[in-house]
Scaffold this motif. Structure first.
Motif, mmCIF file in Angstrom:
data_model
loop_
_atom_site.group_PDB
_atom_site.id
_atom_site.type_symbol
_atom_site.label_atom_id
_atom_site.label_comp_id
_atom_site.label_asym_id
_atom_site.label_seq_id
_atom_site.Cartn_x
_atom_site.Cartn_y
_atom_site.Cartn_z
ATOM 1 N N ALA A 38 50.695 66.726 90.624
ATOM 2 C CA ALA A 38 50.240 66.443 91.985
ATOM 3 C C ALA A 38 51.351 65.840 92.839
ATOM 4 O O ALA A 38 51.283 65.898 94.065
ATOM 5 C CB ALA A 38 49.038 65.517 91.953
ATOM 6 N N THR A 39 52.370 65.251 92.195
ATOM 7 C CA THR A 39 53.450 64.661 92.996
ATOM 8 C C THR A 39 54.169 65.725 93.814
ATOM 9 O O THR A 39 54.741 65.434 94.849
ATOM 10 C CB THR A 39 54.485 63.934 92.116
ATOM 11 N N LYS A 40 54.119 66.976 93.318
ATOM 12 C CA LYS A 40 54.736 68.060 94.098
ATOM 13 C C LYS A 40 54.086 68.185 95.468
ATOM 14 O O LYS A 40 54.745 68.440 96.465
ATOM 15 C CB LYS A 40 54.588 69.389 93.345
ATOM 16 N N LEU A 66 51.294 66.903 101.720
ATOM 17 C CA LEU A 66 49.841 67.093 101.853
ATOM 18 C C LEU A 66 49.136 65.739 101.959
ATOM 19 O O LEU A 66 49.611 64.737 101.441
ATOM 20 C CB LEU A 66 49.304 67.836 100.625
ATOM 21 N N SER A 67 48.001 65.739 102.620
ATOM 22 C CA SER A 67 47.282 64.477 102.802
ATOM 23 C C SER A 67 46.511 64.127 101.530
ATOM 24 O O SER A 67 46.323 64.959 100.643
ATOM 25 C CB SER A 67 46.318 64.587 103.977
ATOM 26 N N LYS A 68 46.070 62.879 101.495
ATOM 27 C CA LYS A 68 45.302 62.372 100.358
ATOM 28 C C LYS A 68 44.073 63.253 100.088
ATOM 29 O O LYS A 68 43.783 63.597 98.949
ATOM 30 C CB LYS A 68 44.882 60.948 100.713
ATOM 31 N N GLU A 69 43.377 63.617 101.158
ATOM 32 C CA GLU A 69 42.161 64.423 100.998
ATOM 33 C C GLU A 69 42.485 65.801 100.427
ATOM 34 O O GLU A 69 41.802 66.298 99.541
ATOM 35 C CB GLU A 69 41.430 64.607 102.337
ATOM 36 N N LYS A 79 42.506 69.776 96.037
ATOM 37 C CA LYS A 79 43.244 70.782 95.272
ATOM 38 C C LYS A 79 43.308 70.465 93.782
ATOM 39 O O LYS A 79 43.202 71.346 92.943
ATOM 40 C CB LYS A 79 44.684 70.884 95.797
ATOM 41 N N THR A 80 43.539 69.187 93.451
ATOM 42 C CA THR A 80 43.831 68.856 92.060
ATOM 43 C C THR A 80 42.798 67.937 91.427
ATOM 44 O O THR A 80 42.780 67.771 90.211
ATOM 45 C CB THR A 80 45.188 68.138 91.956
ATOM 46 N N ASN A 94 51.502 56.251 97.855
ATOM 47 C CA ASN A 94 52.269 57.440 98.183
ATOM 48 C C ASN A 94 53.663 57.052 98.659
ATOM 49 O O ASN A 94 53.842 56.597 99.785
ATOM 50 C CB ASN A 94 51.504 58.206 99.274
ATOM 51 N N ARG A 95 54.655 57.180 97.739
ATOM 52 C CA ARG A 95 56.059 56.984 98.110
ATOM 53 C C ARG A 95 56.308 55.708 98.904
ATOM 54 O O ARG A 95 56.829 55.754 100.019
ATOM 55 C CB ARG A 95 56.552 58.182 98.945
ATOM 56 N N ALA A 96 55.933 54.595 98.360
ATOM 57 C CA ALA A 96 56.167 53.325 99.052
ATOM 58 C C ALA A 96 57.578 52.839 98.776
ATOM 59 O O ALA A 96 58.039 52.887 97.635
ATOM 60 C CB ALA A 96 55.158 52.283 98.591
#
Lengths: 414, 281
Positions: A34-36, A42-45, A50-51, A58-60
């Protein structure tokens, strides 16, 4: 982020005490995959759809400097509690790094991790996390006990720490016998007894009622004056964030949307989300004279006479004007009426009509205190730093700032 | 149905039991002889060596303090024990008591570590849950058969069967108690850098103590309920008197002995429960 340290005067070390780089947490199976999608933006929703994975963080990326109170602020579900748990690895990060004193926590084996948790990081919990089968003292000495420190020594340290939070008289009680505020003091004392470098406070005051919460905030700030710990404070309460934070990181959907000082966040919201967020804030508690002052119109006491003063006032539509010297040292002000009279008498000097009953504040004066001053004053309030006139505050600017409209930042550059 | 002949499951189990009996004969013999002797010493030399009046007074005093200085349990214990002595069932009572104590102790010694293992490992939970279900739903009489095969008749197979029957609650409640410790307390413990062992002994077990004690209480009660059944394979005690009553159709004899078991059960139950509700709450 251009400015990193504000109103702190201690030395700056080369490495920030906490460095967080590209830190992500995705809950669920096949999280790496999912990191891809994070890469694709892509948004959280969308990722959930999707997965089936939930994006926690997210990438803090951010740094926390030694001795600073860094607040991570966001609504529930924004990922702030996950983020703080990634920092002491109560939750395993999916990717990214957390450096404490330059050591990457994410790559440590469990033994080293334990050492870091024992020596450098202490945590305070939302629901206190006290052990109900242990007395207040036994709770406070827990961290030291785990380290295998000698019984008498750890009791001494725990007692000192409890005295610091005002619970010296309750050491033999059980947590269940104390009020919420007192329980959280025990939580704080337990964290401080370890003498850690960093305090992680996860919604530490959120379970307390508003009055007690404010009291605890004050006490934390007071303690911080003497301890100078690095504090990472998580909250969903913007007022709390603005009150205690040296810097604030705002989170939404696992992402950090803005990092800045309380003023920066209020004055320059990075996007609509932040702007909406800060809309309802009681600005009077946060903004200071510096934020709302304007560049002053002045006349020079050595160079200018009544005619110049009158001309300037007419041009700017002022009823009074401040008088300085070439080095911007404030001498006083003159009023339009006095100046007109002086012009009629052909005087070429402002000294005779100079008034010195100047309403003064310094740049750090909170707006709340300016209300009264400005109310009683016929002239704009002077903002003075080391005797020099930095700016003036007019009544309209105060009202505008309270209403949350664009604040004139003329005063900033001088 | 006719396609598959009857599977010789019973024969397989017989073969397995025989193999076990032969292979571990030295161990079973050792347990049978030495452990059996020890049980007898405890029951006949130690417990029965205490004068009845002294025993009753000691239990009375213990009951008084265990129940928080209330008179109810004290009075019940003293009168109940006096009644059993009065019915000339004292020796039977001591035998039963010994059997219950040994069965319970062994169950707890086995059960608590298994419960901890179950709480710490998902895999262990998956394996142990059906095993425990099996142990509890299998009719208790069935355990008597291998018990006799391994240890012939007497107290030892009685203890063995009781242990199998009585262990599951301790395992289950230990598991439950540890898993019930709130997530935040586990986080607090981890955040201060505890090792697994420190977390277990400083946080999980103390927090789970009440639940574990409730499990142990259940275990003791189950061990006691096994007493009558175990007497079918020659375990001495009140159960034997009940069986005698049954065989001779003497309602009175059986009933009085049964009453003795009830009295013992209530005393033990209240004692273990009171131990559980002390300190700080």
């Amino acid at each position: 982020m251009k400015r990193t340290i504000i109103n702190k005067k201690e030395e700056v070390r080369d490495v920030p005490i906490i460095q967080v780089e590209n830190l992500s947490k995705i809950f669920g199976k096949n999280a790496k995959k999912a990191t891809k999608y994070l890469d694709e933006g892509l948004s959280k929703e969308d990722i959930l759809e999707k997965t089936g994975n939930t994006v926690g963080v997210n990438r803090a990326s951010f740094d926390v400097e030694e001795g600073e109170i860094f607040v991570i602020m966001g609504l529930s579900g924004s990922g702030k509690s996950t983020l703080v748990r990634l920092i002491n690895r109560l939750i395993e990060p999916t990717e990214g790094s957390v450096y404490i004193d330059g050591q990457d926590l994410a790559k440590m084996d469990s033994k080293d991790l334990r050492e870091v948790r024992r020596q450098k990081l202490s945590m305070v919990f939302q629901r206190f996390g006290l052990f109900p089968h242990r007395t207040v003292l036994e709770n406070a000495e827990f961290g030291l006990e785990v380290q295998g420190i000698d019984k008498n020594e750890r009791k001494e340290k725990a007692k000192k720490s409890l005295e610091m939070v005002g619970l010296g008289g309750y050491i033999h009680q059980f947590p269940g016998q104390l009020s919420g505020g007192m329980q959280q003091r025990v939580g704080l004392a337990r964290a401080l007894a370890n003498d850690p470098e960093v305090l992680l406070m996860d919604e530490a005051f959120s379970a307390l009622d508003p009055l007690i919460r404010k009291e605890m905030q004050d006490e934390l700030l007071e303690l911080q004056e003497s301890m100078k710990k690095t504090i990472l404070f998580i909250t969903h309460d913007l007022d709390e964030a603005l009150r205690i934070g040296d810097r604030i990181a705002l989170m939404k959907d696992g992402r950090i949307v803005q990092i800045g000082t309380p003023e920066e966040i209020l004055v320059n919201p990075a996007n609509d989300y932040v702007e909406k967020f800060v809309e309802d804030v009681d600005r009077s508690k946060v903004l200071t004279a510096e934020n709302i002052m304007k560049r002053p119109e002045t006349v020079d006491i050595q160079k200018h006479g009544p005619r110049t003063a009158l001309e300037r006032m007419r041009k700017e539509g002022l009823s009074s004007i401040y008088v300085t010297d070439a080095k911007r040292n404030l001498h006083g002000y003159v009023t339009a009426d006095d100046v007109s009279a002086a012009v009629k008498q052909d005087s070429d000097n402002l000294k005779g009509i100079l008034r010195t009953d100047v309403p003064k504040v310094d740049p750090q004066t909170p707006m709340q205190q300016i209300f009264d001053i400005i109310h009683d004053s016929p002239v704009p309030v002077a903002v003075i730093e080391e005797g020099k006139l930095k700016g003036v505050i007019v009544r309209g600017a105060v009202l505008a700032a309270l209403a949350g409209s664009e604040v004139n930042l003329n005063g900033y550059d001088s | 149905m006719g396609m598959i002949p009857k599977l010789p499951v019973a024969e397989w189990i017989d073969a397995a039991t025989e193999w076990t009996t032969d292979t571990f004969e030295f161990l079973f013999d050792f347990i049978k002889e030495d452990f059996g002797d020890f049980i007898e010493i405890v029951a006949e030399d130690w417990l029965m060596g205490i004068p009845i009046w002294l025993f009753i007074i000691v239990v009375g005093v213990l009951a008084f303090f265990a129940s928080g200085k209330k008179l109810g349990l004290t009075a019940f214990s003293v009168i109940g024990l006096w009644f059993i002595a009065n019915q000339e069932l004292w020796e039977e009572l001591m035998n039963t008591f010994t059997l219950v104590i040994f069965a319970s102790l062994i169950s707890v010694i086995i059960g608590v570590p298994f419960g901890i293992w179950m709480a710490k490992s998902k895999m262990a939970e998956k394996i142990l849950t059906p095993v425990l279900d099996f142990m509890q739903t299998m009719p208790a009489f069935v355990y008597l058969i291998p018990a006799v095969a391994f240890f012939s008749i007497g107290m030892v197979p009685g203890v063995f069967a009781s242990v199998i029957f009585a262990t599951p609650p301790t395992v289950r409640f230990t598991n439950l108690g540890i898993r019930q410790v709130s997530h935040e307390l586990i986080e607090a413990s981890d955040a201060f850098g505890t090792t697994g062992t420190q977390k277990l002994f400083k946080v999980q077990l103390p927090m789970a103590k009440k639940t574990i004690m409730a499990g142990i209480n259940q275990t003791v009660m189950l061990a006691l309920s096994m007493v009558v059944i175990a007497s079918m394979i020659g375990a001495k005690g009140l159960g034997q008197t009940v069986i005698t009553g049954l065989q001779r159709a003497e309602v009175g004899t059986g009933f009085v002995a049964g009453l003795g078991i009830v009295i013992l059960a209530i005393i033990i139950d209240r004692f273990t429960q009171n131990l559980n509700t002390q300190r700080g709450d």
